[in-house]
Each structure stands twice: as C-alpha cells, then as structure tokens.
Design a protein around this motif. Structure first.
Motif: not given
Ligand SMILES: [Zn+2]
Ligand SMILES: [Zn+2]
Length: 343
Positions: A315, A328, A331, A334-335
């Motif tokens: 990201h 983000i 988490d 997600q990351s």
C-alpha cells in the motif's frame, strides 16, 4: 512543512512546523516515501511498547527516502535532485562502542522516532528532513518506495551477518511479516540452500513464497507443522525468529539440529526458553538489533537487482491520508508494508 506526530495512542496528527536549514555536512531532503514499521505501530496503537512510553509528542518514522533539495556547506558526492535512502542510524561516533566498531550499540544513539530516551528522538516522517550527508545513500535506479525499504532490509542483513556462514544452509524463518519475508530474501542472497517459512496466516505465507521460500508451514492450520523437522535431533542449521512469540521460538528450537544458530529478531518481550534443548544440542542463541553499515549494502543489493523488495510493498497512501495508512498498516490481514507518499 507538514510532519506526522504521535501525541498518544490513537492520537496521530499532521502538524505544521518550520523548515530547518542544512548546516555544514548536512543536506535538506524533500521526502518522497516513508514506510510504516512495527515500532511506529506500537506508538500509534499503544503509545509505546514494554517500558518505552510516549512522554511528549514525537514525529514518527525511520524508513525514509527522498530527493536532495539543498546542500549544506562542505557536502560532496551528492547533488540536488538525487534520490537518497536516509539511514535512521545516527550513532555518536565517539563513545566506547562506536570506537570499537559497534555503532548499533552506541550509548548516545539518536535513531529516528524513538521514545527510549527523553527528550524523545524525533522521527523522519516530515516533508523536509535535514540529515547528515553521511546518512544518505544514493539510490538512483530505485523507486522511492524501494529506497525506503533499505532500512528494514538492513535489519535482516545485519541478522544474516549475526547468523554467520549461510552458504548451503537449511533455514527456518518463523514469523512472516516484513522482517521475516526480508529475512528470506537476505538468507537466500547469502547462499541458503533451503528456506522454510512458518506463520499463522496463509496470506503472510503467500508473501513468503513470493519472495522465495521453498516451503511454508501454516501453524494455525497445523499446530504441529514443525514437529516432523525435529526428528533425528532436528533439521535446520539456522533459525530467524521474527515473530517474537514464544511458541514459535520453542518449536523452532526443537527443529534446529545440533550446533544450530538461533537469531532472535522478533521483539515480543520476555520469554522463557527450553534451556535443556539449547544446552544439549549446543545451540547458539544470538540477538540481532538494528544495523549500521548494512544500510549501504541494502541499497546496493536492490540497485543490482540482487534483492527485489517490490512484492512486499502492498500500500502507498498520500500524506493527507496518513491516519488511514496507519490503520491499514495495523491490519496484518491487509498490509505487508504500507508506505506514505510525501510527494
Ligand atoms: Zn523499521
Ligand atoms: Zn556512540
């Protein structure tokens, strides 16, 4: 200029402050990319870690790269516009450990974004950063995001140096966050013959495979996934323990063969150890903390195409979305590595 300042847990602000002028031997850098690290997340989510607590507002960040915007007096070898990776390692150069060639153990270390000393050491997440020219490594040919990965990569290169001889070795990596996955890249580059990675998350293990792990073990699906490696006194020569979790360390120790080396990178707080196994198998337990000269090596290896960190940068968010970037990054579902684009 704007900077990213932590005031307390979950109180992160983008604040305006004055731009400094570079002094002799210093350069002004227009920041381009900043990676959010586990320690930044500890300050953001918990206001610190262990006994280290925020006692005053602090600019976060230590994984940064940017373009040279101004040169102080006497700076050579850098030109305006150069992309540089900026090492956050700022030892004093004069204490006992610095003089003994162990700058990562400097008594007066001023590592960016650290609340260990008071006043805290302000970090590097700011639009304009004044740094010593000696902290800057030219990173031409890399993206700013890759250049900002030099810092966590250096951590794992230092760990690889701590591990010792790597050529032909069987390696186990426990914990496949950014440091674990970068350890896979570092161990492979140093000559590891076989690398097995273990984690609780299938997603993390996907990244481990993407950067070259030969085999992965999902310890949430199979708690005993490392047990087969402990037969006949063990299988691995080297363990990179990157989770900071005691069960991973214990399982890793069982899977090490006699005279194996444990390199502890994960900072999970105090743990108790299976000391009988360490003693009877004559294992070497080695800590690894930060880095210094490995920083320039990290940039070189990436420039030469010898280590590719790009798959790990998941990201990139604009400075204005810094808060979202920290959410983000927090988490893990997600990351892998979340970065902030400053320009
Ligand atoms: Zn870091
Ligand atoms: Zn020193």
């Amino acid at each position: 200029m704007k900077s990213i300042v932590i005031h307390a847990a979950k109180d992160l602000r983008i604040e305006e402050s004055a731009v400094e002028a570079p002094g002799p031997g210093e350069v002004e850098i227009r920041l381009a990319a900043g990676g959010i690290c586990g320690s930044d997340l500890h300050y953001y989510n918990h206001g610190g870690f262990g006994t280290v607590r925020l006692k005053e507002p602090m600019i976060l960040g230590h994984e940064v790269a940017g373009h040279v915007a101004a040169l102080g007096e006497g700076v050579s070898g850098l030109a305006i516009g150069d992309l540089v990776a900026v090492s956050p390692s700022r030892p004093c150069g004069a204490c006992d450990y610095c003089l003994k060639g162990l700058p990562n153990h400097c008594f007066n270390m001023r590592f960016y974004g650290s609340a260990m000393p008071f006043p805290h050491i302000q970090g590097a997440f700011r639009e304009r950063l004044v740094a010593k020219a000696s902290q800057c490594v030219k990173a031409d040919g890399l993206s700013a995001g890759e250049a900002a990965m030099a810092e966590p990569l250096s951590v794992t290169l230092h760990a690889t140096r701590r591990a010792g001889e790597m050529l032909g070795k069987r390696v186990l990596v426990t914990g496949c966050g950014p440091i674990g996955t970068l350890s896979i890249l570092a161990a492979r580059r140093a000559g590891a013959a076989e690398i097995v990675a273990a984690d609780l998350s299938e997603r993390a293990l996907g990244f481990a495979r993407a950067v070259g792990a030969d085999r992965t073990v999902n310890l949430s699906e199979d708690r005993d996934g490392l047990v087969p490696f402990s037969e006949n006194k063990g299988y691995f020569d080297v363990l990179y323990e990157c989770s900071g979790a005691q069960p991973a360390l214990v399982a890793g120790i069982q899977a090490l063969r006699p005279r194996g080396v444990i390199v502890q990178l994960g900072l999970g707080g105090e743990m108790s150890l299976p000391m009988m196994a360490i003693t009877a198998k004559e294992l070497d337990l080695r800590g690894s903390f930060r880095f210094h000269e490995e920083f320039a090596v990290a940039v070189k290896l990436m420039q030469g195409g010898l280590i590719d960190v790009k798959p790990l940068i998941t990201h990139t968010l604009a400075l204005a979305d810094a808060l979202k970037a920290f959410e983000i990054a927090s988490d893990k579902g997600q990351s892998m590595k979340t970065q902030i684009a400053f320009a």
